[in-house]
Design a protein around this motif. Structure first.
Motif, PDB file in Angstrom:
ATOM      1  N   ILE A  56     -18.641 -36.374 135.922  1.00 19.32           N
ATOM      2  CA  ILE A  56     -18.997 -35.967 134.558  1.00 19.32           C
ATOM      3  C   ILE A  56     -17.750 -35.522 133.789  1.00 19.32           C
ATOM      4  O   ILE A  56     -17.601 -35.799 132.602  1.00 19.32           O
ATOM      5  CB  ILE A  56     -20.056 -34.851 134.590  1.00 19.32           C
ATOM      6  CG1 ILE A  56     -21.399 -35.422 135.077  1.00 19.32           C
ATOM      7  CG2 ILE A  56     -20.251 -34.221 133.203  1.00 19.32           C
ATOM      8  CD1 ILE A  56     -22.502 -34.405 135.221  1.00 19.32           C
ATOM      9  N   GLU A  57     -16.838 -34.807 134.477  1.00 17.03           N
ATOM     10  CA  GLU A  57     -15.580 -34.419 133.814  1.00 17.03           C
ATOM     11  C   GLU A  57     -14.804 -35.656 133.382  1.00 17.03           C
ATOM     12  O   GLU A  57     -14.233 -35.689 132.298  1.00 17.03           O
ATOM     13  CB  GLU A  57     -14.728 -33.577 134.772  1.00 17.03           C
ATOM     14  CG  GLU A  57     -15.172 -32.121 134.864  1.00 17.03           C
ATOM     15  CD  GLU A  57     -14.249 -31.301 135.746  1.00 17.03           C
ATOM     16  OE1 GLU A  57     -13.575 -31.905 136.617  1.00 17.03           O
ATOM     17  OE2 GLU A  57     -14.211 -30.072 135.575  1.00 17.03           O
ATOM     18  N   LEU A 101     -29.671 -32.315 140.357  1.00 12.62           N
ATOM     19  CA  LEU A 101     -28.857 -33.496 140.655  1.00 12.62           C
ATOM     20  C   LEU A 101     -29.473 -34.754 140.048  1.00 12.62           C
ATOM     21  O   LEU A 101     -28.756 -35.613 139.527  1.00 12.62           O
ATOM     22  CB  LEU A 101     -28.724 -33.664 142.174  1.00 12.62           C
ATOM     23  CG  LEU A 101     -27.804 -32.654 142.887  1.00 12.62           C
ATOM     24  CD1 LEU A 101     -27.872 -32.859 144.390  1.00 12.62           C
ATOM     25  CD2 LEU A 101     -26.374 -32.779 142.394  1.00 12.62           C
ATOM     26  N   LYS A 102     -30.787 -34.868 140.136  1.00 10.45           N
ATOM     27  CA  LYS A 102     -31.465 -36.035 139.552  1.00 10.45           C
ATOM     28  C   LYS A 102     -31.260 -36.068 138.039  1.00 10.45           C
ATOM     29  O   LYS A 102     -30.980 -37.120 137.458  1.00 10.45           O
ATOM     30  CB  LYS A 102     -32.953 -35.992 139.884  1.00 10.45           C
ATOM     31  CG  LYS A 102     -33.707 -37.217 139.384  1.00 10.45           C
ATOM     32  CD  LYS A 102     -35.168 -37.169 139.791  1.00 10.45           C
ATOM     33  CE  LYS A 102     -35.927 -38.400 139.293  1.00 10.45           C
ATOM     34  NZ  LYS A 102     -37.355 -38.350 139.654  1.00 10.45           N
ATOM     35  N   ALA A 103     -31.377 -34.881 137.422  1.00 10.53           N
ATOM     36  CA  ALA A 103     -31.168 -34.807 135.965  1.00 10.53           C
ATOM     37  C   ALA A 103     -29.733 -35.181 135.617  1.00 10.53           C
ATOM     38  O   ALA A 103     -29.478 -35.872 134.618  1.00 10.53           O
ATOM     39  CB  ALA A 103     -31.492 -33.398 135.458  1.00 10.53           C
ATOM     40  N   LYS A 104     -28.793 -34.731 136.446  1.00  9.74           N
ATOM     41  CA  LYS A 104     -27.392 -35.048 136.180  1.00  9.74           C
ATOM     42  C   LYS A 104     -27.108 -36.520 136.410  1.00  9.74           C
ATOM     43  O   LYS A 104     -26.236 -37.103 135.765  1.00  9.74           O
ATOM     44  CB  LYS A 104     -26.475 -34.177 137.047  1.00  9.74           C
ATOM     45  CG  LYS A 104     -26.481 -32.708 136.636  1.00  9.74           C
ATOM     46  CD  LYS A 104     -26.111 -32.532 135.167  1.00  9.74           C
ATOM     47  CE  LYS A 104     -26.225 -31.110 134.699  1.00  9.74           C
ATOM     48  NZ  LYS A 104     -25.898 -30.940 133.278  1.00  9.74           N
ATOM     49  N   ASP A 105     -27.841 -37.138 137.380  1.00 13.08           N
ATOM     50  CA  ASP A 105     -27.704 -38.592 137.558  1.00 13.08           C
ATOM     51  C   ASP A 105     -28.101 -39.317 136.277  1.00 13.08           C
ATOM     52  O   ASP A 105     -27.416 -40.271 135.848  1.00 13.08           O
ATOM     53  CB  ASP A 105     -28.583 -39.074 138.710  1.00 13.08           C
ATOM     54  CG  ASP A 105     -27.969 -38.749 140.062  1.00 13.08           C
ATOM     55  OD1 ASP A 105     -26.742 -38.600 140.117  1.00 13.08           O
ATOM     56  OD2 ASP A 105     -28.721 -38.633 141.048  1.00 13.08           O
ATOM     57  N   GLU A 132     -25.676 -41.459 133.807  1.00 12.49           N
ATOM     58  CA  GLU A 132     -25.995 -42.814 133.361  1.00 12.49           C
ATOM     59  C   GLU A 132     -25.888 -42.923 131.841  1.00 12.49           C
ATOM     60  O   GLU A 132     -25.355 -43.906 131.303  1.00 12.49           O
ATOM     61  CB  GLU A 132     -27.405 -43.183 133.829  1.00 12.49           C
ATOM     62  CG  GLU A 132     -27.741 -44.653 133.696  1.00 12.49           C
ATOM     63  CD  GLU A 132     -26.858 -45.528 134.550  1.00 12.49           C
ATOM     64  OE1 GLU A 132     -26.595 -46.670 134.127  1.00 12.49           O
ATOM     65  OE2 GLU A 132     -26.407 -45.069 135.621  1.00 12.49           O
ATOM     66  N   LYS A 133     -26.415 -41.876 131.159  1.00 15.32           N
ATOM     67  CA  LYS A 133     -26.320 -41.872 129.694  1.00 15.32           C
ATOM     68  C   LYS A 133     -24.867 -41.816 129.243  1.00 15.32           C
ATOM     69  O   LYS A 133     -24.456 -42.513 128.311  1.00 15.32           O
ATOM     70  CB  LYS A 133     -27.090 -40.675 129.128  1.00 15.32           C
ATOM     71  CG  LYS A 133     -28.601 -40.800 129.255  1.00 15.32           C
ATOM     72  CD  LYS A 133     -29.304 -39.562 128.690  1.00 15.32           C
ATOM     73  CE  LYS A 133     -30.817 -39.670 128.839  1.00 15.32           C
ATOM     74  NZ  LYS A 133     -31.493 -38.449 128.334  1.00 15.32           N
ATOM     75  N   LEU A 134     -24.079 -40.931 129.929  1.00 15.98           N
ATOM     76  CA  LEU A 134     -22.655 -40.825 129.574  1.00 15.98           C
ATOM     77  C   LEU A 134     -21.928 -42.143 129.818  1.00 15.98           C
ATOM     78  O   LEU A 134     -21.054 -42.534 129.031  1.00 15.98           O
ATOM     79  CB  LEU A 134     -21.999 -39.702 130.390  1.00 15.98           C
ATOM     80  CG  LEU A 134     -22.321 -38.264 129.977  1.00 15.98           C
ATOM     81  CD1 LEU A 134     -21.774 -37.283 130.983  1.00 15.98           C
ATOM     82  CD2 LEU A 134     -21.775 -37.961 128.583  1.00 15.98           C
TER      83      LEU A 134
END
Length: 320
Positions: free
Chosen positions: A91-92, A137-141, A145-147
């Motif tokens: 993400i970074e 973690l699922k939300a961050k996945d 994907e959006k990022l």
């Protein structure tokens, strides 16, 4: 005599026997009671030992199950911690916000650092946290994907912008080149030209002879020419220079008589005579006179006219 009679008395013997029987029965009852009590005690103790054993086994099974659940939960926390590290790095890299993930990572690290035996309540709490972290973690996945999609779109837009920028740069370069070429053409077109160049020798009596002429007739050299019309050239002041070059390439000049230097093709050159004028595009005529102060050697000479670093014209003449 009396003693023997007593011992042989049947009644007394019977009484003595009955008394013995009663004492034996009483003793047997006591023994039976004692045996019964001991048996009961043994049975009770056996039951207690059995129950204690069963409880111990159950406790051990419970502890083993608890430890197993704790080990599984702690291992899952360790796995999630590694996954969080990967998500934070990803993400970074994509430019997203990792504050929430870093906080979760710190919480997990605190749990792992405690290193203590857990009871059912602790395991339940840990399982709840594990579930929460898995949801995170699922939300961050999904966020990753959006990022990625956003970055892909930005990359596409950036590539498009770069292409447009390069095309614009190429267009600007072409425009610049065209502009420079146009400027060069305009500058070239705006250059003044000397036309109708005439060269005369003037003797001591003021008589003029057009070239070719003899050296004795040339006390002075007179040059006349017109500046050709030029609609592109601006109306402005000009410094017009003439120079006379002999057959050996030497410039005729005398600083005391107004000669000087100018820049031509990156080099400093001498001129014979000069005159400052206002160019007005009227085909104005200019006249220059130069007195050498000594005889002109026989041979061919070149007369050259310059202004602003370029040559306006030239003409060859002969001295006999």
């Amino acid at each position: 005599m009396t003693e023997n009679t007593s011992n042989n008395d049947p009644i007394k013997k019977e009484q003595h026997r009955e008394q013995s029987i009663r004492e034996n029965k009483k003793s047997n009852r006591k023994t039976a009671i004692i045996v019964t009590i001991l048996a009961i005690i043994i049975i009770v103790q056996g039951i207690k030992i059995y129950l204690d054993h069963q409880e111990s086994v159950a406790t051990e099974n419970q502890l083993a199950s608890t430890e197993q659940e704790l080990a599984v939960t702690m291992q899952r926390l360790t796995d999630i911690s590694r996954e969080l590290d990967e998500k934070i790095a990803e993400i970074e890299k994509l430019g997203g916000d990792v504050t929430e993930l870093e906080k979760a990572k710190a919480d997990i690290q605190d749990e792992l650092n405690r290193q203590q035996r857990a009871n059912r309540s602790t395991i339940r709490n840990l399982k709840d946290k594990v579930g929460g972290y898995e949801v995170l973690l699922k939300a961050k996945d999904e966020e990753i994907e959006k990022l990625k999609n956003v970055n892909s779109e930005l990359l596409t837009e950036n590539t498009s912008l770069k292409t447009e920028k390069n095309q614009l740069f190429d267009s600007l370069s072409e425009v610049t080149k065209s502009k420079e070429a146009l400027i060069s053409k305009v500058e070239l077109a705006s250059q003044l030209k000397a036309e109708n160049i005439l060269i005369y020798a003037i003797n001591s009596r003021g008589k003029e002879r057009e070239a070719p002429f003899k050296s004795r007739h040339a006390d002075k050299i007179k040059v006349i020419f017109n500046i050709a019309e030029n609609e592109v050239a601006p109306i402005e002041g000009k410094d017009i220079m003439v120079r006379i070059v002999d057959g050996n390439g030497q410039v005729i000049f005398d600083v005391a008589k107004g000669s000087g230097t100018f820049m031509y093709e990156g080099k400093e050159e001498f001129y014979t005579s000069n005159k400052e004028i206002l160019f007005d595009n009227t085909r104005q005529q200019l006249t220059f006179e130069y007195e050498k102060g000594s005889e002109w050697e026989e041979g061919l000479y070149n007369l050259e006219v310059y202004t602003e670093g370029y040559k306006m014209g030239s003409k060859q003449f002969e001295v006999k």
